[in-house]
Design a protein around this motif. Sequence first.
Motif, PDB file in Angstrom:
ATOM      1  N   GLN A   1       4.175  13.707  -1.174  1.00 38.75           N
ATOM      2  CA  GLN A   1       4.955  12.530  -0.785  1.00 38.75           C
ATOM      3  C   GLN A   1       4.024  11.362  -0.537  1.00 38.75           C
ATOM      4  N   CYS A   2       4.583  10.168  -0.634  1.00 35.86           N
ATOM      5  CA  CYS A   2       3.822   8.972  -0.263  1.00 35.86           C
ATOM      6  C   CYS A   2       3.523   9.050   1.228  1.00 35.86           C
ATOM      7  N   SER A   3       2.311   8.683   1.623  1.00 33.72           N
ATOM      8  CA  SER A   3       2.033   8.745   3.056  1.00 33.72           C
ATOM      9  C   SER A   3       1.412   7.456   3.600  1.00 33.72           C
ATOM     10  N   GLU A   4       1.874   6.324   3.100  1.00 37.89           N
ATOM     11  CA  GLU A   4       1.625   5.061   3.792  1.00 37.89           C
ATOM     12  C   GLU A   4       2.995   4.439   4.033  1.00 37.89           C
ATOM     13  N   MET A   5       3.169   3.800   5.188  1.00 35.06           N
ATOM     14  CA  MET A   5       4.460   3.218   5.522  1.00 35.06           C
ATOM     15  C   MET A   5       4.714   2.009   4.619  1.00 35.06           C
ATOM     16  N   CYS A   6       5.433   2.275   3.495  1.00 35.25           N
ATOM     17  CA  CYS A   6       5.496   1.245   2.464  1.00 35.25           C
ATOM     18  C   CYS A   6       6.844   0.540   2.407  1.00 35.25           C
ATOM     19  N   GLY A   7       7.725   0.785   3.359  1.00 35.16           N
ATOM     20  CA  GLY A   7       8.986   0.070   3.367  1.00 35.16           C
ATOM     21  C   GLY A   7      10.173   0.979   3.567  1.00 35.16           C
TER      22      GLY A   7
ATOM     23  N   ASN B   1      12.338   2.623   1.774  1.00 32.62           N
ATOM     24  CA  ASN B   1      12.509   3.895   1.079  1.00 32.62           C
ATOM     25  C   ASN B   1      11.202   4.679   0.920  1.00 32.62           C
ATOM     26  N   HIS B   2      10.329   4.475   1.875  1.00 26.81           N
ATOM     27  CA  HIS B   2       9.046   5.184   1.885  1.00 26.81           C
ATOM     28  C   HIS B   2       9.208   6.706   1.748  1.00 26.81           C
ATOM     29  N   SER B   3      10.240   7.249   2.382  1.00 32.11           N
ATOM     30  CA  SER B   3      10.442   8.704   2.357  1.00 32.11           C
ATOM     31  C   SER B   3      10.948   9.203   1.021  1.00 32.11           C
ATOM     32  N   PHE B   4      11.291   8.295   0.130  1.00 32.83           N
ATOM     33  CA  PHE B   4      11.997   8.689  -1.089  1.00 32.83           C
ATOM     34  C   PHE B   4      11.190   8.408  -2.356  1.00 32.83           C
ATOM     35  N   MET B   5       9.881   8.587  -2.271  1.00 33.02           N
ATOM     36  CA  MET B   5       9.052   8.470  -3.485  1.00 33.02           C
ATOM     37  C   MET B   5       8.090   9.662  -3.580  1.00 33.02           C
ATOM     38  N   PRO B   6       8.679  10.864  -3.771  1.00 31.45           N
ATOM     39  CA  PRO B   6       7.844  12.066  -3.826  1.00 31.45           C
ATOM     40  C   PRO B   6       7.044  12.181  -5.123  1.00 31.45           C
TER      41      PRO B   6
ATOM     42  N   ILE C   1       0.842  -1.200   0.000  1.00 27.00           N
ATOM     43  CA  ILE C   1       0.000   0.000   0.000  1.00 27.00           C
ATOM     44  C   ILE C   1       0.879   1.253   0.000  1.00 27.00           C
ATOM     45  N   HIS C   2       0.600   2.156  -0.924  1.00 26.30           N
ATOM     46  CA  HIS C   2       1.235   3.472  -0.959  1.00 26.30           C
ATOM     47  C   HIS C   2       0.125   4.512  -0.841  1.00 26.30           C
ATOM     48  N   SER C   3       0.499   5.778  -0.762  1.00 33.86           N
ATOM     49  CA  SER C   3      -0.539   6.802  -0.730  1.00 33.86           C
ATOM     50  C   SER C   3      -0.124   8.025  -1.519  1.00 33.86           C
TER      51      SER C   3
END
Length: 229
Positions: free
Chosen positions: A195-201, A203-208, A160-162
């Motif tokens: 930014q992505c706002s589901e805890m997806c793994g 590199n979650h912080s690095f998919m703007p 899940i991503h957001s």
Amino acid sequence: MSTWANLGLQDSASPLMEQLIFFHDHALLILVMITVLVGYLMFMLFFNSYINRFLLHGQLIEMIWTILPAIILLFIALPSLRLLYLLDEINEPSVTLKSIGHQWYWSYEYSDFNNIEFDSYMIPTNELATDGFRLLDVDNRVVLPMNSQIRILVTAADVIHSWTIPALGVKVDGTPGRLNQTNFFINRPGLFYGQCSEMCGANHSFMPIVIESVPVNYFIKWISNNMNS
Ligand code: CUA
């Protein structure tokens, strides 16, 4: 985008975000009024020395302080419900964009235009231009026309991503095996960061997400350039 010392919401770039900000301010005002009143009453209790030996019940005051908060809550609930349904309203979109979350990047499809598709990765810090925004800029931006109704379809390929863009008031989960829908209307040109706002793994912080909002004729130019290639 958000910059230093910006603690509030970002400036809106869509009518729905404007409504969300109005609702936020409205709810905050009620919250402050309740906090001040309750705080005052609690503070004054410390200095209260009155005693009434015969006081066992007070039907009237209990009726008042039960019903009054319920009425106050209605003043939050009704505008909230109005917004909820307003956000879900879809009004003849002129462009549909499909965004797919991956670990850890977004990919996009413009299904209306000969199925243009591309991946959008964050630009690593060591490759960043001097005027680039660290952890926020991407190699391929999402170009969208301003002053048009835009429909977004969100899904994901792995976890899940957001897909979240604060200035547009958009936040939709991309879930594997599901297709979620939302829509917005960008009312000014510019770059809008998300930014992505589901805890997806890891590199979650690095998919703007970067949206480039342009006038409609520029968008048509961009789309036709990409269709030929
Ligand atoms: Cu994708 Cu967090």
